[in-house]
Design a protein around this motif. Structure first.
Motif, mmCIF file in Angstrom:
data_model
loop_
_atom_site.group_PDB
_atom_site.id
_atom_site.type_symbol
_atom_site.label_atom_id
_atom_site.label_comp_id
_atom_site.label_asym_id
_atom_site.label_seq_id
_atom_site.Cartn_x
_atom_site.Cartn_y
_atom_site.Cartn_z
ATOM 1 N N GLY A 161 4.142 -4.043 -13.030
ATOM 2 C CA GLY A 161 4.055 -4.876 -11.836
ATOM 3 C C GLY A 161 4.755 -6.205 -12.055
ATOM 4 O O GLY A 161 4.901 -6.682 -13.184
ATOM 5 N N ARG A 182 12.324 -8.074 -1.360
ATOM 6 C CA ARG A 182 11.386 -7.263 -0.586
ATOM 7 C C ARG A 182 11.129 -7.918 0.763
ATOM 8 O O ARG A 182 10.940 -9.123 0.843
ATOM 9 C CB ARG A 182 10.076 -7.178 -1.373
ATOM 10 N N ASP A 241 6.088 -6.187 3.974
ATOM 11 C CA ASP A 241 5.528 -5.215 3.020
ATOM 12 C C ASP A 241 4.538 -5.939 2.093
ATOM 13 O O ASP A 241 4.942 -6.622 1.163
ATOM 14 C CB ASP A 241 6.683 -4.612 2.217
ATOM 15 N N HIS A 278 -4.528 -7.870 -7.968
ATOM 16 C CA HIS A 278 -5.119 -7.292 -9.180
ATOM 17 C C HIS A 278 -6.179 -8.208 -9.770
ATOM 18 O O HIS A 278 -5.942 -9.409 -9.915
ATOM 19 C CB HIS A 278 -4.027 -7.032 -10.224
ATOM 20 N N LEU A 283 -8.228 -0.855 0.338
ATOM 21 C CA LEU A 283 -7.984 -1.850 1.386
ATOM 22 C C LEU A 283 -9.324 -2.393 1.861
ATOM 23 O O LEU A 283 -10.179 -1.637 2.316
ATOM 24 C CB LEU A 283 -7.243 -1.225 2.579
ATOM 25 N N LEU A 294 -6.659 -7.121 6.277
ATOM 26 C CA LEU A 294 -7.032 -6.282 5.137
ATOM 27 C C LEU A 294 -6.147 -6.615 3.943
ATOM 28 O O LEU A 294 -4.947 -6.863 4.097
ATOM 29 C CB LEU A 294 -6.850 -4.797 5.466
ATOM 30 N N CYS A 295 -6.750 -6.618 2.772
ATOM 31 C CA CYS A 295 -5.988 -6.869 1.547
ATOM 32 C C CYS A 295 -6.181 -5.682 0.608
ATOM 33 O O CYS A 295 -7.261 -5.089 0.540
ATOM 34 C CB CYS A 295 -6.479 -8.149 0.885
ATOM 35 N N ALA A 296 -5.122 -5.323 -0.108
ATOM 36 C CA ALA A 296 -5.194 -4.220 -1.073
ATOM 37 C C ALA A 296 -5.636 -4.770 -2.428
ATOM 38 O O ALA A 296 -5.023 -5.703 -2.951
ATOM 39 C CB ALA A 296 -3.813 -3.574 -1.192
ATOM 40 N N ALA A 312 0.812 -8.289 -7.424
ATOM 41 C CA ALA A 312 1.859 -7.594 -8.181
ATOM 42 C C ALA A 312 2.317 -6.314 -7.509
ATOM 43 O O ALA A 312 1.601 -5.324 -7.480
ATOM 44 C CB ALA A 312 1.376 -7.280 -9.602
ATOM 45 N N PRO A 313 3.539 -6.343 -6.966
ATOM 46 C CA PRO A 313 4.171 -5.106 -6.532
ATOM 47 C C PRO A 313 4.820 -4.459 -7.749
ATOM 48 O O PRO A 313 4.874 -5.069 -8.815
ATOM 49 C CB PRO A 313 5.232 -5.588 -5.551
ATOM 50 N N GLU A 322 2.453 5.278 -8.913
ATOM 51 C CA GLU A 322 1.689 4.165 -8.362
ATOM 52 C C GLU A 322 0.283 4.614 -7.967
ATOM 53 O O GLU A 322 0.022 5.794 -7.741
ATOM 54 C CB GLU A 322 2.393 3.597 -7.125
ATOM 55 N N SER A 323 -0.587 3.616 -7.805
ATOM 56 C CA SER A 323 -1.971 3.909 -7.444
ATOM 57 C C SER A 323 -2.085 4.593 -6.080
ATOM 58 O O SER A 323 -1.245 4.400 -5.204
ATOM 59 C CB SER A 323 -2.767 2.591 -7.412
ATOM 60 N N ILE A 369 -3.724 4.730 -2.545
ATOM 61 C CA ILE A 369 -4.291 3.673 -1.697
ATOM 62 C C ILE A 369 -5.241 4.293 -0.669
ATOM 63 O O ILE A 369 -4.851 5.217 0.054
ATOM 64 C CB ILE A 369 -3.182 2.885 -0.964
ATOM 65 N N ALA A 374 1.059 1.415 5.375
ATOM 66 C CA ALA A 374 1.198 1.020 3.989
ATOM 67 C C ALA A 374 2.621 1.350 3.594
ATOM 68 O O ALA A 374 2.937 2.492 3.336
ATOM 69 C CB ALA A 374 0.238 1.793 3.100
ATOM 70 N N PRO A 375 3.505 0.358 3.552
ATOM 71 C CA PRO A 375 4.887 0.641 3.179
ATOM 72 C C PRO A 375 4.957 1.399 1.836
ATOM 73 O O PRO A 375 4.079 2.129 1.551
ATOM 74 C CB PRO A 375 5.521 -0.737 3.104
ATOM 75 N N GLY A 376 5.934 1.279 1.056
ATOM 76 C CA GLY A 376 6.005 2.192 -0.093
ATOM 77 C C GLY A 376 6.032 3.546 0.560
ATOM 78 O O GLY A 376 6.339 4.575 -0.025
HETATM 79 O O1 TXA Z 1 0.103 1.224 -8.975
HETATM 80 C C1 TXA Z 1 0.341 0.318 -8.202
HETATM 81 O O2 TXA Z 1 -0.248 0.199 -7.128
HETATM 82 C C2 TXA Z 1 1.414 -0.702 -8.618
HETATM 83 C C3 TXA Z 1 0.903 -1.494 -9.816
HETATM 84 C C4 TXA Z 1 1.836 -2.614 -10.211
HETATM 85 O O3 TXA Z 1 -0.382 -1.978 -9.538
HETATM 86 N N1 TXA Z 1 1.757 -1.555 -7.531
HETATM 87 C C5 TXA Z 1 2.482 -1.119 -6.477
HETATM 88 O O4 TXA Z 1 2.793 -2.100 -5.579
HETATM 89 O O5 TXA Z 1 2.831 0.026 -6.329
HETATM 90 P P1 TXA Z 1 3.904 -1.940 -4.455
HETATM 91 O O6 TXA Z 1 4.031 -3.285 -3.871
HETATM 92 O O7 TXA Z 1 5.126 -1.361 -5.006
HETATM 93 O O8 TXA Z 1 3.261 -1.017 -3.417
HETATM 94 C C6 TXA Z 1 2.118 -1.474 -2.773
HETATM 95 C C7 TXA Z 1 1.918 -0.790 -1.489
HETATM 96 C C8 TXA Z 1 2.898 -1.321 -0.511
HETATM 97 O O9 TXA Z 1 3.824 -0.350 -0.155
HETATM 98 C C9 TXA Z 1 2.051 -1.789 0.617
HETATM 99 O O10 TXA Z 1 2.453 -1.254 1.809
HETATM 100 C C10 TXA Z 1 0.647 -1.324 0.340
HETATM 101 O O11 TXA Z 1 0.611 -1.142 -1.035
HETATM 102 N N2 TXA Z 1 -0.218 -2.415 0.719
HETATM 103 C C11 TXA Z 1 -0.426 -3.548 0.059
HETATM 104 N N3 TXA Z 1 -1.229 -4.378 0.747
HETATM 105 C C12 TXA Z 1 -1.525 -3.749 1.881
HETATM 106 C C13 TXA Z 1 -2.290 -4.097 3.026
HETATM 107 N N4 TXA Z 1 -2.895 -5.281 3.126
HETATM 108 N N5 TXA Z 1 -2.378 -3.199 4.027
HETATM 109 C C14 TXA Z 1 -1.744 -2.009 3.930
HETATM 110 N N6 TXA Z 1 -0.995 -1.638 2.898
HETATM 111 C C15 TXA Z 1 -0.881 -2.486 1.884
#
Ligand code: TXA
Ligand code: MG
Length: 312
Positions: free
Chosen positions: A28, A48, A52, A57, A90, A107-109, A131-132, A170-171, A173, A214-216
């Motif tokens: 991350g 980014r 998104d 963490h 979330l 909402l927060c992840a 951390a993305p 990745e995790s 969600i 949820a992007p990604g």
């Molecule tokens: O495994 C993981 O989750 C890794 C490690 C570093 O923890 N992190 C990760 O982050 O994959 P990222 O930013 O690449 O992907 C996070 C995804 C994003 O695509 C985003 O859409 C979703 O989580 N996300 C984050 N916060 C969100 C929110 N408040 N509502 C909906 N989706 C959310």
């Protein structure tokens, strides 16, 4: 700089700088989630889009509670069983989490990663870390410190080296809508395992891509620079030195450029090797990467999700 000096990583984060950190899923790109300048820099370094949102963490469930409005019982029970681990939940955030982190969403992840060095890091900080994945937006996620260095070394002061990520995807969600569990991203915790833990079947899997909740989940994501082609049958491929193959299980034929995700057909092994394999193929002097979908169960489902997006 790649280093495993924990104290140094802590001190960079405390002064508002970014550090790449290992987790069990992927590396991350971490910054102080309560410091809007640091958060803005995360978006900038990754290139980014601000729509998104980022995952926050923390070192444990109690720590997460400090930053949520409330913790729905159903999600709390699952988090208790899965954290630390490859699950992101979330939850309604409280005012302490800046809107920039969640792209304006209420909402927060949240996630508690299962990586000893990073857990120690999080315990040593008095703020949460946003951390993305530590890759340029849209590219394959990093599963080693060197992967991060290949693309971001000049942009951040430090990459905390915790070795290879043992999950490699990745995790997963999840969230709750009308008291029903919803999966927003398939990932390192399989839906089958989640169902066992939750004690209910999960029918809402909202991972479609045009307007990502949820992007990604964007249609094209996790993509190497070389074109990835998903084939139904290996007979559809022309085998020559300009193409590479990503195999799983018994290789159907010998090929000059090939990587096998798991010769013995093990989905766990395949998950842990997926991103490193795509990066390895991307470095070869080839034009295309041919691959096939894996069995669509367990982690195979999340791997297939990534392969489809890589080929979109
Ligand atoms: O495994 C993981 O989750 C890794 C490690 C570093 O923890 N992190 C990760 O982050 O994959 P990222 O930013 O690449 O992907 C996070 C995804 C994003 O695509 C985003 O859409 C979703 O989580 N996300 C984050 N916060 C969100 C929110 N408040 N509502 C909906 N989706 C959310
Ligand atoms: Mg990512």
């Amino acid at each position: 700089m790649i280093s495993s000096n924990l104290e140094e990583a802590i001190s960079y984060l405390q002064s508002g700088l970014l550090v790449a950190i290992p987790t069990e899923t992927v590396y991350g790109l971490a910054g102080n989630a309560l410091n809007e300048r640091a958060v803005a820099e995360i978006f900038q370094v990754k290139n980014r889009p601000y729509f998104d949102p980022l995952i926050v963490h923390l070192p444990g469930l109690e720590a997460v509670e400090k930053y949520v409005e409330y913790f729905p019982e159903k999600l709390r029970k699952i988090a208790e069983k899965c954290w630390p681990g490859p699950l992101t939940v979330l939850l309604p955030k409280n005012h302490l989490i800046p809107d920039l982190v969640t792209s304006g969403s209420s909402l927060c992840a949240f996630r508690v990663p299962d990586q000893p060095l990073t857990l120690a890091l999080l315990k040593g900080l008095d703020f949460p870390v946003a951390a993305p994945s530590a890759n340029p937006f849209g590219y394959v996620s990093p599963t080693t410190a060197q992967h991060v260095a290949d693309q971001l070394a000049e942009k951040i002061p430090m990459i905390l080296d915790g070795g290879s990520c043992f999950v490699g995807l990745e995790s997963t969600i999840i969230g709750c809508e009308n008291d029903e569990l919803v999966v927003y991203r398939l990932g390192g915790l399989s839906v089958e395992d989640l169902e066992l833990i939750a004690g209910e079947s999960i029918t809402k899997i909202k991972t479609s891509s045009s307007k990502p909740a949820a992007p990604g989940m964007l249609e094209s994501h996790y993509a190497p620079k070389k074109k990835v082609v998903l084939v139904e049958s290996w007979a559809d491929c022309v085998v020559d030195s300009t193409v590479g193959f990503l195999f799983f299980g018994d290789a159907p034929f010998p090929a000059l450029h090939q990587v096998n995700l798991s010769e013995k057909g093990d989905l766990l092994e395949a998950a842990s090797k997926l991103f490193a394999s795509l990066r390895a193929l991307d470095r070869l002097p080839i034009e295309k990467i041919y691959t096939q979908l894996l069995p669509d169960n367990g982690l195979g489902r999340a791997i297939n999700d990534r392969l489809k997006r890589a080929s979109a």
